[in-house]
Write an enzyme that holds these catalytic residues in place. Structure first.
Site, mmCIF file in Angstrom:
data_model
loop_
_atom_site.group_PDB
_atom_site.id
_atom_site.type_symbol
_atom_site.label_atom_id
_atom_site.label_comp_id
_atom_site.label_asym_id
_atom_site.label_seq_id
_atom_site.Cartn_x
_atom_site.Cartn_y
_atom_site.Cartn_z
ATOM 1 N N LYS A 180 -7.817 25.476 -33.697
ATOM 2 C CA LYS A 180 -8.976 24.708 -33.236
ATOM 3 C C LYS A 180 -10.221 25.540 -33.530
ATOM 4 O O LYS A 180 -10.530 26.490 -32.812
ATOM 5 C CB LYS A 180 -8.854 24.398 -31.740
ATOM 6 C CG LYS A 180 -9.894 23.388 -31.224
ATOM 7 C CD LYS A 180 -11.215 24.026 -30.946
ATOM 8 C CE LYS A 180 -12.268 22.990 -30.546
ATOM 9 N NZ LYS A 180 -13.639 23.515 -30.709
ATOM 10 N N SER A 234 -16.897 33.061 -26.181
ATOM 11 C CA SER A 234 -17.698 33.490 -25.038
ATOM 12 C C SER A 234 -16.832 34.051 -23.915
ATOM 13 O O SER A 234 -15.649 33.703 -23.777
ATOM 14 C CB SER A 234 -18.518 32.315 -24.497
ATOM 15 O OG SER A 234 -17.674 31.368 -23.866
ATOM 16 N N VAL A 237 -15.481 31.277 -21.350
ATOM 17 C CA VAL A 237 -14.307 30.541 -21.818
ATOM 18 C C VAL A 237 -13.094 31.463 -21.857
ATOM 19 O O VAL A 237 -11.983 31.063 -21.486
ATOM 20 C CB VAL A 237 -14.566 29.909 -23.196
ATOM 21 C CG1 VAL A 237 -13.300 29.226 -23.713
ATOM 22 C CG2 VAL A 237 -15.704 28.910 -23.128
ATOM 23 N N GLY A 238 -13.299 32.702 -22.279
ATOM 24 C CA GLY A 238 -12.204 33.653 -22.340
ATOM 25 C C GLY A 238 -11.552 33.879 -20.986
ATOM 26 O O GLY A 238 -10.323 34.019 -20.886
ATOM 27 N N CYS A 289 -20.331 39.822 -33.305
ATOM 28 C CA CYS A 289 -19.977 40.451 -32.033
ATOM 29 C C CYS A 289 -20.145 41.958 -32.104
ATOM 30 O O CYS A 289 -20.297 42.617 -31.068
ATOM 31 C CB CYS A 289 -18.561 40.084 -31.624
ATOM 32 S SG CYS A 289 -17.310 40.472 -32.860
ATOM 33 N N GLN A 336 -28.403 27.937 -30.658
ATOM 34 C CA GLN A 336 -28.469 29.387 -30.784
ATOM 35 C C GLN A 336 -29.901 29.868 -30.941
ATOM 36 O O GLN A 336 -30.286 30.908 -30.392
ATOM 37 C CB GLN A 336 -27.616 29.847 -31.963
ATOM 38 C CG GLN A 336 -27.291 31.320 -31.960
ATOM 39 C CD GLN A 336 -26.578 31.766 -30.692
ATOM 40 O OE1 GLN A 336 -25.726 31.045 -30.166
ATOM 41 N NE2 GLN A 336 -26.927 32.931 -30.185
ATOM 42 N N GLU A 390 -25.454 39.792 -24.028
ATOM 43 C CA GLU A 390 -25.329 39.523 -25.455
ATOM 44 C C GLU A 390 -26.260 38.388 -25.855
ATOM 45 O O GLU A 390 -26.195 37.288 -25.307
ATOM 46 C CB GLU A 390 -23.885 39.167 -25.803
ATOM 47 C CG GLU A 390 -23.652 39.055 -27.295
ATOM 48 C CD GLU A 390 -22.193 38.825 -27.640
ATOM 49 O OE1 GLU A 390 -21.713 39.447 -28.598
ATOM 50 O OE2 GLU A 390 -21.540 38.027 -26.947
#
Length: 488
Positions: A180, A234, A237-238, A289, A336, A390
């Site tokens: 996905k 992110s 979500v992680g 990252c 963004q 971040e």
């Protein structure tokens, strides 16, 4: 490439067929360099689509495991060759879809080819060890067993390299995959998957479903037939991925970003340091990252470093990444761009001094896309939001340090620990940095961004959870060790 009724529509790939979503709806992917340009359409998939993909992977996992590691490796070699043949098209699509310059996109696609060939070679490498037994009449050894069905959720900033560095080891070690991708990079991902399709993989081994993270991503994370999940994205979500996986007792691997420091000591080569800071902070519009975002400079050489940094930053050309001579492209999306602009305003409000850039670029070409100038703040304090959170954009914060010990203390003062670099000519300084820096990747006299494909990749603290990615370390996530004892 299989298409639907629209000229640029890319379908899901499920059980070796390109199929429309049950919803019959698509998501438009636009160019961040020119928001009037439609790069393509991908499927706005439903939970039913995801269910079909997982079921296909589940049905295929036994026969795929039995095929054998060498045969699986040979298929990866085929994919590598096909992607190499289509490198120009894939790279151009990447630039059009997410904005990085064409040379960067070509480099990323070539890296994907190299990753595939590396893991194709795993097909002929050992998958276990013989261990002495206390029983002289017995044979004891280990072998690697695949997890089964692995879910792969990838971000938009590396739409070729990241999916490949997750999919390739998953497949060669005997797992089946449901991919996905982020919708902002899904057209590029579809072209990569088409190369896998052309290589002749058995039905159900690799499946590709596009759609929203809240629907498709969450359904994949929570699916009871999933045996492992690897995620880059992110932190919020992680955390959800970790909770769901832990509740079901399946393996999970998370890469969730960084706030990467560069330390410049008073004995450093300032020209090399400036060059690396600009490359690490502004290439890919800071959307890595591992991008450099905090530059910690010893007071004694701070002014000289700052002057050189501004002089070199002024040389950066911003524009459409498909055009020659462009060094930095747009932000990948309007969302963004707005995030970057928000943090620039936060930096001003916190009392940091904006000494270069910091504005959304305007004018005929710039008005078409999501462009922001490379941005440099000074008078940044370690506790400020722009030094802690971040940003994922071309924003650098300069921080003064009295000495190396203070610089390392500042560098470690965030919840992240992905990558870090130091510029110094002293061996004792670099050795101290290596030992004391809380980061999974430490680089000496080199920019913070970048990792070689054969080396383990991952961070400490909030940056990563689970086994490392890439290199031989990938085997630790995608397989389980089975100990075998044979008595005659």
């Amino acid at each position: 490439m299989q298409t639907a009724s629209k000229e640029k529509t890319f379908n899901n790939f499920i059980n070796n067929e390109w199929v429309e979503s049950e919803s019959r709806e698509t998501i438009k992917s636009i160019s961040p360099a020119n928001k009037a340009e439609v790069v393509g359409y991908v499927q706005n998939s439903t939970k039913e689509d995801l269910e079909k993909a997982v079921q296909a992977a589940h049905q295929a996992k036994k026969s795929w495991r039995k095929l054998g590691q060498a045969a699986r490796g040979q298929l990866l070699y085929k994919v590598a060759n096909i992607i190499e043949e289509n490198l120009e098209d894939i790279a151009e699509t990447m630039t059009r879809e997410m904005g990085k310059t064409l040379p960067e996109a070509k480099g990323e696609t070539a890296r994907g080819v190299a990753i595939l060939r590396y893991y194709a070679g795993e097909g002929m490498r050992k998958d276990g060890d013989v261990i002495p037994s206390s029983d002289k009449d017995a044979l004891m050894f280990t072998k690697r067993a695949p997890l089964g069905v692995v879910g792969v959720i990838t971000p938009w900033n590396f739409p070729v390299a990241i999916p490949i560095w997750k999919i390739a080891p998953a497949l060669v070690y005997g797992n089946t995959v449901v991919l996905k991708p982020a919708t902002e990079g899904a057209v590029t991902a579809a072209k990569v998957v088409s190369c896998f399709a052309k290589a002749g993989f058995p039905e159900g081994v690799l499946n590709f479903v596009t759609g929203s993270g809240s629907v498709i991503g969450q359904a994949l994370i929570d699916h009871p037939l999933l045996n492992g999940i690897t995620f880059t994205g992110s932190e919020s979500v992680g955390e959800g991925v970790a909770k769901s996986a832990a509740n079901r007792g399946i393996k999970f691997q998370l890469e969730m970003g960084g706030k990467n420091p560069v330390i410049v000591t008073k004995d450093a080569d300032l020209d090399k340091a400036v060059e690396a800071v600009i490359s690490g902070g502004f290439r890919s519009t800071g959307q890595k990252c591992t991008a450099s975002s905090r530059v910690i400079v010893e007071t004694e050489i701070y002014d000289a470093f700052k002057e050189k940094l501004i002089q070199e930053t002024k040389k950066i050309t911003v524009g459409d990444g498909l055009k020659e001579g462009i060094w930095m492209g747009p932000c990948a999306s309007e969302s963004q761009l707005n995030t970057v602009k928000k943090y620039i305003e936060i930096g001003k409000e916190e009392g940091a001094s904006l000494i270069y850039g910091g504005e959304q670029l305007a004018g005929e070409e710039f008005d078409k896309g999501f462009y922001v100038s490379p941005t440099i703040f000074e008078d940044v304090q370690p506790e400020m939001a722009i030094a802690q959170e971040e940003i994922f954009g071309p924003v650098i914060g300069l921080i003064k340090a009295e000495n190396l010990d203070q610089a390392i203390e500042i560098a470690n003062s965030t919840k992240y620990g992905l990558s870090a670099s130091i510029f110094t000519s002293r061996i004792d300084s670099l050795l101290e940095f290596i030992d004391e820096m809380d980061a999974g990747l430490v680089r000496i006299n080199a920019e913070s961004a970048g990792v070689e494909l054969q080396a383990p990749f991952g961070g400490m603290k909030a940056s990563s959870t689970g086994a490392r990615e890439q290199g031989e370390a990938a085997k630790e996530f995608y397989t389980a060790i089975k100990t075998v004892f044979i008595k005659g």
